[in-house]
Each structure stands twice: as C-alpha cells, then as structure tokens.
Design a protein around this motif. Sequence first.
Motif, PDB file in Angstrom:
ATOM      1  N   SER A  48     -13.826   8.974   6.539  1.00 50.05           N
ATOM      2  CA  SER A  48     -12.631   8.230   6.153  1.00 50.05           C
ATOM      3  C   SER A  48     -11.406   9.136   6.078  1.00 50.05           C
ATOM      4  O   SER A  48     -11.385  10.103   5.305  1.00 50.05           O
ATOM      5  CB  SER A  48     -12.846   7.565   4.789  1.00 50.05           C
ATOM      6  N   ALA A  50      -8.565   8.204   4.812  1.00 47.85           N
ATOM      7  CA  ALA A  50      -7.977   7.973   3.491  1.00 47.85           C
ATOM      8  C   ALA A  50      -8.679   8.808   2.427  1.00 47.85           C
ATOM      9  O   ALA A  50      -8.028   9.401   1.550  1.00 47.85           O
ATOM     10  CB  ALA A  50      -8.041   6.490   3.138  1.00 47.85           C
ATOM     11  N   PHE A  51     -10.010   8.858   2.476  1.00 40.24           N
ATOM     12  CA  PHE A  51     -10.768   9.652   1.503  1.00 40.24           C
ATOM     13  C   PHE A  51     -10.419  11.128   1.650  1.00 40.24           C
ATOM     14  O   PHE A  51     -10.197  11.829   0.652  1.00 40.24           O
ATOM     15  CB  PHE A  51     -12.268   9.426   1.715  1.00 40.24           C
ATOM     16  N   ILE A  53      -7.671  12.465   2.891  1.00 36.47           N
ATOM     17  CA  ILE A  53      -6.294  12.702   2.447  1.00 36.47           C
ATOM     18  C   ILE A  53      -6.236  12.798   0.927  1.00 36.47           C
ATOM     19  O   ILE A  53      -5.529  13.646   0.364  1.00 36.47           O
ATOM     20  CB  ILE A  53      -5.361  11.602   2.990  1.00 36.47           C
ATOM     21  N   ASP A  54      -7.016  11.957   0.237  1.00 37.90           N
ATOM     22  CA  ASP A  54      -7.087  12.039  -1.219  1.00 37.90           C
ATOM     23  C   ASP A  54      -7.689  13.368  -1.678  1.00 37.90           C
ATOM     24  O   ASP A  54      -7.490  13.780  -2.830  1.00 37.90           O
ATOM     25  CB  ASP A  54      -7.917  10.884  -1.775  1.00 37.90           C
ATOM     26  N   CYS A  55      -8.414  14.030  -0.775  1.00 35.74           N
ATOM     27  CA  CYS A  55      -8.996  15.341  -1.083  1.00 35.74           C
ATOM     28  C   CYS A  55      -8.106  16.482  -0.583  1.00 35.74           C
ATOM     29  O   CYS A  55      -8.552  17.638  -0.533  1.00 35.74           O
ATOM     30  CB  CYS A  55     -10.393  15.460  -0.473  1.00 35.74           C
ATOM     31  N   GLY A  56      -6.867  16.160  -0.211  1.00 41.12           N
ATOM     32  CA  GLY A  56      -5.896  17.181   0.132  1.00 41.12           C
ATOM     33  C   GLY A  56      -5.824  17.559   1.594  1.00 41.12           C
ATOM     34  O   GLY A  56      -4.980  18.386   1.984  1.00 41.12           O
ATOM     35  N   THR A 180      -8.966  19.711  -2.407  1.00 42.53           N
ATOM     36  CA  THR A 180      -9.003  19.482  -3.851  1.00 42.53           C
ATOM     37  C   THR A 180      -9.891  18.276  -4.136  1.00 42.53           C
ATOM     38  O   THR A 180      -9.913  17.316  -3.373  1.00 42.53           O
ATOM     39  CB  THR A 180      -7.599  19.229  -4.418  1.00 42.53           C
ATOM     40  N   HIS A 183      -8.785  14.246  -7.386  1.00 39.78           N
ATOM     41  CA  HIS A 183      -8.704  12.783  -7.353  1.00 39.78           C
ATOM     42  C   HIS A 183      -9.911  12.185  -6.641  1.00 39.78           C
ATOM     43  O   HIS A 183      -9.810  11.116  -6.042  1.00 39.78           O
ATOM     44  CB  HIS A 183      -7.411  12.355  -6.654  1.00 39.78           C
ATOM     45  N   TYR A 184     -11.030  12.856  -6.737  1.00 42.12           N
ATOM     46  CA  TYR A 184     -12.251  12.461  -6.028  1.00 42.12           C
ATOM     47  C   TYR A 184     -12.762  11.123  -6.549  1.00 42.12           C
ATOM     48  O   TYR A 184     -12.872  10.919  -7.763  1.00 42.12           O
ATOM     49  CB  TYR A 184     -13.303  13.543  -6.215  1.00 42.12           C
ATOM     50  N   ASP A 185     -13.084  10.219  -5.632  1.00 45.28           N
ATOM     51  CA  ASP A 185     -13.564   8.881  -5.989  1.00 45.28           C
ATOM     52  C   ASP A 185     -15.080   8.833  -5.813  1.00 45.28           C
ATOM     53  O   ASP A 185     -15.579   8.712  -4.689  1.00 45.28           O
ATOM     54  CB  ASP A 185     -12.885   7.827  -5.118  1.00 45.28           C
ATOM     55  N   SER A 189     -17.557   7.633  -2.652  1.00 44.07           N
ATOM     56  CA  SER A 189     -18.403   8.657  -2.022  1.00 44.07           C
ATOM     57  C   SER A 189     -19.852   8.219  -1.941  1.00 44.07           C
ATOM     58  O   SER A 189     -20.600   8.697  -1.086  1.00 44.07           O
ATOM     59  CB  SER A 189     -18.314   9.976  -2.794  1.00 44.07           C
TER      60      SER A 189
END
Length: 341
Positions: A48, A50-51, A53-56, A180, A183-185, A189
């Motif tokens: 993903s 999006a996933f 990008i949320d991890c930097g 990073t 903001h890990y979901d 996951s």
Amino acid sequence: MTKTNPGRFFEDYRVGETIRHAVPRTVAEGERALYHALYPQRFALHSSDAFAIDCGLDGAPLDDLIVFHTVFGKTVPDISLNAIANLGYAEGRFLKPVYPGDTLRAESEVIGLKQNSNGRSGVVWVRTTGFDQNEDAVLSYVRWVMVRKGDVDAPAPDTVIPDLEEVLEPEALSVPADLTFAHYDFTLSGERHRASDYAIGEVIDHIDGTTIEEAEHMLATRLWQNTAKVHFDATHRPDGRRLIYGGHIISLARALSFNGLANAQIIAGINGGVHANPCFAGDTVRAWSEVLDSTPVADGICALRLRLVATRGAAGALRGDDGKYLSDVLLDLDYWALMPA
C-alpha cells in the motif's frame, strides 16, 4: 566460431576477478503484481502506497525479495548456469529501498574457490552487489555455489575459503532515512504484535501450507530471468525432475510468515542461509520461525533477528540426533527484519 554461451565452469573462475553481469532491468508495478500472485504476500508496507507514506516513505517500495531475485537472476549466466546446487548465503545487506521505475544491474567479485574431492566440481564464493540507475548500491550479499568442471583434468586452483561474518551487527543494518513507525496502523497491518511482544527463543508456527505447482515455479524462475539449467531442463538431472529455484522457497516461506509476523515489514539483512534439501513440484511447503535476538536500531524501530525455516514437516523440527538437517527441511534462513519496537 561459436556465438552461444555455454556458461562458466569451475576452472574458469579466478579469485579477485570482478564480473559485470548483463542485462540491466527496469522493475515496475508488473513485478510487484506477479510477485503477489506467485506468493501469499500481504506485508502492508510493500502492498500500500498510503500505508508506506504514513511510515515516512515516498510510497510502497518493491518487496525486498523482488530486489534480491532480480539481482540474483542477473548473475546466473556467469555464476550458476552450470551449477549443481546453490549452497548458501551470508552477509546480505539491503541498502536502499527500490521503487517502481528503478533500473537494477549487478556485478560479482569472486572471493573463494575450493575444488571438491571428486575432482568433477568445486565451490565458488562470490560477493554480488546490485546497483540502481544512479549507481547507488541497493543490495550486497555473498553466496556460494557448487559448479561442474568442464574439463575434469583441469588443475585444481589454490583453495581460498573466505572468512564471513556469522551475524551482521545491528549497527551495520541500513534503516531507510525517513522510515518512522510513529503513526503505524496495527489494524491495517494485520496484527497487533510489536517487537517487544516476542521473546528470544520463541517458536512461531505459521500454520499455513502451500503446494508447489510445476507451472508456478517455472513462471517465477522466468520472471527473475534465472537461466540455470537445473530449473528448466528436465533432461539435465538423471531423475528427470526440475529442481525448484531456492529463491522461490525463500519467498514462499517469507510470505507464509505473515501469519504471526505481519509487522516484520522490512528485510534489512541476511545473516546466513542454507538450502538444506532439494524441493520439487508437488511438495507442500510450510514455515516456522524462531526469534533469535531483538535490538533497537532507530527511534521506535527494532531489528528482530529471526530464523525462518521452510519444511515439509513439523514446526520446530530442524536437525536429527546426528546434527544433520532433517530430510523434510528445505530452507534455514537467518535474517534481520525491521518492525515497530
């Protein structure tokens, strides 16, 4: 004068020589889609944008093993076209994420040679490096392979066996600069488990099994442009069977490990690996992992050292009383994975 390439034989290698491999390859979303079709791969960071990008990151990098297989495939015509077996790996470092649109090439340095006692084959050690279009190293690893001699009367070379690290030091691992897990979901996951939830010595049975079909392993080997005869030509072995590419087993076991290790998102290093027994179409492969170590490598990021075993047998079973691998064990891989601390 022949224009075809019979491949190198054991007597053709010299310690210290560097081999630049053909042909550079641009990898794209097609490789990702085929990889996910071949293996039950569900790791979120590689699935993903999006996933990721949320991890930097800038988006979802290609799976680490796509990079490994692509670089490995480049080396086959020069290193293992006449191989009897690929024996093992060490000092594997994934140095930089690879994204769709990157172009990969490979070169290998011969770092060891040892002729076998039968005089008909020998072991060749090479250190292979994969580079992207910017000439940045993205992957480095050592492997050793048993190669036939073309001329059994060729003199044996001086034996040189490289001194290899048994385990990569955690500080030698490359952590992507912007990675990073702040903001890990954990819902997206697939599992809630952090690195701190795993105990050293814990054994995880990944439960699921996959039966290997002839067509899929042939497709996989062609996808990685691996031209080793043992994988393609049913007349090459006396038993008329095509050997499953060892990397196919690595990817299959890694994908199966999602069930229990869904948050082990990135393969950062390979400490060692052995293809313990051959695998053939029709075999049903299962996987289990053992937690060997755990250490922080960045803020909120932990490196978990894992033994990943692919087997036709039971979880936790590895060696017999004689110390040898059990006949059902196909792969014993020791690697570092990055995950939320």
